[in-house]
Write a protein that holds these residues in place. Structure first.
Motif, PDB file in Angstrom:
ATOM      1  N   GLY A  17       2.907 -26.502  99.170  1.00 34.16           N
ATOM      2  CA  GLY A  17       1.163 -26.117 100.012  1.00 34.16           C
ATOM      3  C   GLY A  17       0.334 -26.030  99.358  1.00 34.16           C
ATOM      4  O   GLY A  17      -0.364 -24.795  99.527  1.00 34.16           O
ATOM      5  N   GLN A  18      -0.455 -26.816  98.599  1.00 33.11           N
ATOM      6  CA  GLN A  18      -1.414 -26.367  97.613  1.00 33.11           C
ATOM      7  C   GLN A  18      -2.234 -27.907  98.037  1.00 33.11           C
ATOM      8  O   GLN A  18      -1.475 -29.133  97.988  1.00 33.11           O
ATOM      9  N   ALA A  19      -3.358 -28.112  97.932  1.00 29.48           N
ATOM     10  CA  ALA A  19      -4.264 -29.528  96.906  1.00 29.48           C
ATOM     11  C   ALA A  19      -3.979 -29.787  95.577  1.00 29.48           C
ATOM     12  O   ALA A  19      -3.171 -29.006  95.048  1.00 29.48           O
ATOM     13  N   CYS A  48       5.289 -23.145 107.173  1.00 28.89           N
ATOM     14  CA  CYS A  48       5.291 -21.525 107.904  1.00 28.89           C
ATOM     15  C   CYS A  48       6.240 -21.376 108.147  1.00 28.89           C
ATOM     16  O   CYS A  48       6.974 -20.776 107.829  1.00 28.89           O
ATOM     17  N   PRO A  49       5.586 -19.169 107.791  1.00 31.07           N
ATOM     18  CA  PRO A  49       6.461 -18.669 107.969  1.00 31.07           C
ATOM     19  C   PRO A  49       7.137 -18.898 109.100  1.00 31.07           C
ATOM     20  O   PRO A  49       7.328 -19.859 110.338  1.00 31.07           O
ATOM     21  N   GLY A  55       7.363 -27.855 112.979  1.00 34.80           N
ATOM     22  CA  GLY A  55       6.609 -28.582 112.395  1.00 34.80           C
ATOM     23  C   GLY A  55       4.590 -28.462 111.757  1.00 34.80           C
ATOM     24  O   GLY A  55       3.932 -28.702 111.653  1.00 34.80           O
ATOM     25  N   CYS A  56       4.787 -27.095 112.308  1.00 35.73           N
ATOM     26  CA  CYS A  56       4.137 -25.922 111.812  1.00 35.73           C
ATOM     27  C   CYS A  56       3.819 -26.582 109.968  1.00 35.73           C
ATOM     28  O   CYS A  56       4.847 -26.118 109.352  1.00 35.73           O
ATOM     29  N   ALA A  57       2.105 -26.765 109.517  1.00 38.90           N
ATOM     30  CA  ALA A  57       1.883 -26.716 108.147  1.00 38.90           C
ATOM     31  C   ALA A  57       0.669 -25.953 107.824  1.00 38.90           C
ATOM     32  O   ALA A  57      -0.235 -25.555 108.318  1.00 38.90           O
ATOM     33  N   LEU A  58       1.109 -25.637 106.736  1.00 38.98           N
ATOM     34  CA  LEU A  58      -0.304 -24.705 105.408  1.00 38.98           C
ATOM     35  C   LEU A  58      -0.556 -25.837 104.070  1.00 38.98           C
ATOM     36  O   LEU A  58       0.399 -26.211 103.934  1.00 38.98           O
ATOM     37  N   VAL A  59      -1.979 -25.378 103.585  1.00 40.05           N
ATOM     38  CA  VAL A  59      -2.311 -25.658 103.073  1.00 40.05           C
ATOM     39  C   VAL A  59      -2.982 -25.006 102.332  1.00 40.05           C
ATOM     40  O   VAL A  59      -4.450 -24.508 102.840  1.00 40.05           O
ATOM     41  N   PHE A  74      -3.860 -25.082 108.080  1.00 41.30           N
ATOM     42  CA  PHE A  74      -3.534 -24.162 108.956  1.00 41.30           C
ATOM     43  C   PHE A  74      -3.009 -25.396 110.379  1.00 41.30           C
ATOM     44  O   PHE A  74      -4.036 -25.683 110.785  1.00 41.30           O
ATOM     45  N   ARG A  75      -2.071 -25.904 110.279  1.00 41.00           N
ATOM     46  CA  ARG A  75      -1.160 -27.394 111.284  1.00 41.00           C
ATOM     47  C   ARG A  75      -0.521 -26.713 112.088  1.00 41.00           C
ATOM     48  O   ARG A  75       0.609 -26.507 111.592  1.00 41.00           O
ATOM     49  N   VAL A  76      -0.601 -27.544 113.692  1.00 41.44           N
ATOM     50  CA  VAL A  76       1.045 -26.686 114.342  1.00 41.44           C
ATOM     51  C   VAL A  76       0.086 -27.523 115.185  1.00 41.44           C
ATOM     52  O   VAL A  76      -0.631 -28.338 115.543  1.00 41.44           O
TER      53      VAL A  76
END
Length: 160
Positions: A17-19, A48-49, A55-59, A74-76
């Motif tokens: 979850g990173q650039a 995501c938690p 389908g939630c994700a973060l970077v 943060f994407r939902v």
């Protein structure tokens, strides 16, 4: 009764979850200037938690998510609900895509459209709804650790 689950973005979670790490390393001891688009295919989104929608994700775009300053996308998915939660740190947000309704306890709902800014105080429970259609992507700058703490029950009442 209130149930809390603390989910911190840890080094293990950041592995996915990173650039691109090489793009965030200092050059000659100087911090590197950065620019990211939310739809950049080279971003490595992480989960995501568990209490947040499928389908939630973060970077993590910049900074130390366990420290005092980090920026994330943060994407939902469109049509998804974001469960009531709070953060240890304040969050400064700009909606990048989609349409998002955020309701902070004791406040009227806020309807965000792309380009709008919102501020969320540390510790204040809130919930959200991404409108059907495009995914909602938020740029969020945290002034402390990146976390999400599920908050069940309580009153998500509207208005002061």
């Amino acid at each position: 009764m209130r149930s809390l689950i603390l989910i911190s973005v840890t080094a293990a979670a950041l592995a996915t979850g990173q650039a691109r790490a090489q793009d965030t390393e200092p050059v000659n001891g100087q911090a590197r200037a950065l620019a990211w688009a939310h739809d950049d295919p080279s971003l490595e989104w992480g989960p995501c938690p568990e209490f947040l929608p499928e389908g939630c994700a973060l970077v993590v775009l910049h900074g130390d998510p366990d420290g005092s300053d980090a920026d994330i996308f943060f994407r939902v998915p469109g049509g998804a609900s974001i469960a009531r939660h709070r953060h240890t740190a304040a969050e400064r947000m700009t909606l990048v895509s989609g349409r998002l309704r955020i309701t902070y306890d004791g406040h009227d709902p806020i309807d965000l459209t792309p380009g709008m800014y919102a501020y969320g105080p540390a510790g204040l429970p809130h919930e959200g709804e991404c409108a059907p259609g495009p995914d909602c992507v938020l740029f969020i700058a945290f002034d402390g650790p990146v976390d999400a703490i599920e908050v069940e029950g309580g009153d998500a009442g509207h208005g002061p």
